[in-house]
Scaffold this motif. Structure first.
Motif, PDB file in Angstrom:
ATOM      1  N   LYS A  71     -32.910  87.693  23.001  1.00 12.54           N
ATOM      2  CA  LYS A  71     -33.731  86.532  23.363  1.00 12.54           C
ATOM      3  C   LYS A  71     -33.824  86.375  24.876  1.00 12.54           C
ATOM      4  CE  LYS A  71     -34.301  81.596  22.594  1.00 12.54           C
ATOM      5  NZ  LYS A  71     -34.450  81.275  24.013  1.00 12.54           N
ATOM      6  N   LYS A  72     -32.724  86.661  25.580  1.00 14.02           N
ATOM      7  CA  LYS A  72     -32.748  86.575  27.038  1.00 14.02           C
ATOM      8  C   LYS A  72     -33.751  87.561  27.618  1.00 14.02           C
ATOM      9  CE  LYS A  72     -29.240  88.199  29.489  1.00 14.02           C
ATOM     10  NZ  LYS A  72     -27.933  88.305  30.210  1.00 14.02           N
ATOM     11  N   ASP A  89     -37.236  86.161  27.052  1.00 15.62           N
ATOM     12  CA  ASP A  89     -37.489  85.053  27.981  1.00 15.62           C
ATOM     13  C   ASP A  89     -37.808  85.571  29.380  1.00 15.62           C
ATOM     14  OD1 ASP A  89     -37.088  83.232  25.991  1.00 15.62           O
ATOM     15  OD2 ASP A  89     -35.026  82.741  26.557  1.00 15.62           O
ATOM     16  N   THR A  94     -41.349  86.655  29.376  1.00 17.35           N
ATOM     17  CA  THR A  94     -42.215  85.480  29.343  1.00 17.35           C
ATOM     18  C   THR A  94     -42.354  84.863  30.726  1.00 17.35           C
ATOM     19  OG1 THR A  94     -41.571  85.015  27.050  1.00 17.35           O
ATOM     20  CG2 THR A  94     -42.548  83.208  28.296  1.00 17.35           C
ATOM     21  N   THR A  95     -41.232  84.791  31.456  1.00 16.21           N
ATOM     22  CA  THR A  95     -41.272  84.271  32.825  1.00 16.21           C
ATOM     23  C   THR A  95     -42.096  85.175  33.731  1.00 16.21           C
ATOM     24  OG1 THR A  95     -39.091  83.270  32.535  1.00 16.21           O
ATOM     25  CG2 THR A  95     -39.853  83.582  34.792  1.00 16.21           C
ATOM     26  N   PRO A 136     -39.509  76.937  24.022  1.00 13.57           N
ATOM     27  CA  PRO A 136     -40.160  78.145  23.522  1.00 13.57           C
ATOM     28  C   PRO A 136     -39.987  78.280  22.014  1.00 13.57           C
ATOM     29  CG  PRO A 136     -38.803  78.630  25.444  1.00 13.57           C
ATOM     30  CD  PRO A 136     -38.480  77.233  25.022  1.00 13.57           C
ATOM     31  N   GLY A 152     -36.704  79.071  19.882  1.00 14.15           N
ATOM     32  CA  GLY A 152     -35.576  78.720  20.735  1.00 14.15           C
ATOM     33  C   GLY A 152     -34.609  77.821  20.020  1.00 14.15           C
ATOM     34  N   SER A 164     -34.580  78.837  31.663  1.00 14.78           N
ATOM     35  CA  SER A 164     -35.495  79.820  32.221  1.00 14.78           C
ATOM     36  C   SER A 164     -34.683  80.948  32.832  1.00 14.78           C
ATOM     37  CB  SER A 164     -36.402  79.199  33.283  1.00 14.78           C
ATOM     38  OG  SER A 164     -35.621  78.701  34.341  1.00 14.78           O
TER      39      SER A 164
END
Length: 412
Positions: free
Chosen positions: A72-73, A76, A79-80, A390, A393, A399
């Protein structure tokens, strides 16, 4: 509203070694997952899990929860990156920065933060210890230190994930807390105008001046010392540079917190809102001589605005941002606009009515008046709400930042 409380861990050497091995394993696994995601073009959590979950568990010895958080990290982080590209923070498509950010997979620092949920981390707040999962097994009775206010916040409002990170040989846990916020004051009696500046960091429409002359002298001395050490470039100079890094940023952050806390408390006590200038893009709009650029660019006005915004939301104080155009040239008494009204950095003298006042206080009064006019026309509080959670999540605001991930672009 979600707030993050940072506590410092005090592990024994054996516990610190276990934590370090865990961070290295998690971030090495995240970098591998990133390569798989980049090669397959698959950046969704559940889809990427099908390709990487079993390998992450078997290859790096991670538990089920840790493996899921690693995947998941990684998602993310992409996504950032996508958001930064869309916002133009990494330059235009085809530029060098843009290509560096998109042509290689994201890699994670070995000391990057790793999220923990309540299955992997348990808090014993009265005893100031935590029990935390590591690749070598569960490590119990890891001591931590925090202020009385932080301990109370943790005991009452801690909810969601916590991030484990290492910085300069020190260990920290960033715990998410769901703190209640006061109802918004929809009928303020007035506004407290705040003018932000270099010489005077913040000046209120009440006439209170929070000067930064001493701080500016310290910052100039620090810049000179850094330049000398960088020029010397000896092992001793490098050690001193490493020891002093982030010192100025910590000082500025502390001052911004104190200013924001004082301003919000005063507005709450008097039943007023807070008026700020909208300084978005000011570095691109303002042209300065070379000696002024470092001073102008080094102070974090955006950070101060963020601190005021979240503290105001917690206290129920409305915040309105106004157009900063001509606030320093407009007379707060008669409204006359003239460049000659600003006779010096410190003083304002109206060429029409003869009104004389401190220049920053005059500007803050104009900011207050503009905010009051906007509010009467139906403007809403512009204190930002927390970003949406998100999909997929855990309900926690988080973030990926430079402490978590890096790629070829310096922005990540």
């Amino acid at each position: 509203m979600k707030l993050v409380v940072q506590v410092r861990l005090l592990p024994t050497p054996e516990q610190a070694a276990a934590l370090e091995a865990t961070l290295h394993a998690c971030n090495e696994a995240a970098s591998w997952v990133s390569e798989v995601a980049f090669a397959r073009g698959e950046f969704k959590n559940f889809a990427l899990r099908r390709h990487t979950y079993d390998s992450v568990k078997s290859r790096w010895g991670l538990g089920a929860q840790a493996a899921q958080h690693v995947i998941k990290k990684t998602c993310d982080a992409y996504t950032t990156l996508k958001g930064n590209l869309r916002a133009g923070n990494l330059g235009r498509p085809g530029s060098t920065r843009y290509r560096r950010a998109t042509e290689k997979p994201i890699s994670f620092r070995s000391q990057g933060a790793q999220p923990y949920d309540d299955r992997m981390l348990s808090w014993q707040i009265p005893g100031r210890t935590v029990s935390i999962w590591t690749t070598g097994g569960r490590v119990k009775n890891v001591a931590f230190t925090a202020s009385a206010e932080q301990l109370a916040t943790l005991a009452l409002y801690r909810k969601g994930e916590s991030d484990l990170l290492e910085r300069d040989g020190m260990w920290f846990l960033n715990a998410t807390c769901e703190v209640p916020q006061a109802p918004l004051n929809t009928e303020p009696v007035d506004f407290l105008g705040i003018d932000l500046g270099i010489v005077n960091i913040a000046t209120t429409s009440d006439g209170e001046i929070m000067a930064g002359r001493e701080l500016n002298r310290i910052r100039a001395r620090e810049r000179g010392l850094r330049a000398k050490l960088q020029k010397k470039n000896t092992p001793s100079a490098k050690r001193r540079l490493k020891k002093r890094r982030r010192k100025e940023a910590r000082r500025a952050k502390d001052i911004n917190h104190k200013i924001a806390k004082h301003a919000v408390a005063e507005a709450e006590r008097t039943g007023r809102g807070i008026a700020l200038e909208d300084l978005t893009g000011i570095r691109e709009r303002v042209r300065l001589r070379k000696p002024q650029r470092a001073t102008h660019a080094s102070w974090s006005f955006h950070q101060l605005g963020q601190f005021i915004a979240y503290k105001a939301r917690r206290a129920g104080v409305p915040v309105v941002h106004v157009d900063p155009a001509y606030t320093s040239r407009t007379c707060a008494e008669c409204g006359h606009i003239d460049k000659a009204n600003r006779v010096s950095q410190a003083w304002f003298a109206c060429r029409s009515c003869g009104f004389v006042d401190h220049a920053d206080r005059n500007s803050s009064r104009n900011i207050r008046a503009r905010a009051w006019e906007l509010w009467r026309r139906g403007a809403q509080s512009t204190a930002p709400a927390p970003p949406p959670t998100p999909r997929g999540g855990t309900g926690r605001k988080r973030s990926i930042t430079a402490s978590d991930a890096r790629c070829a672009s310096p922005a990540l």
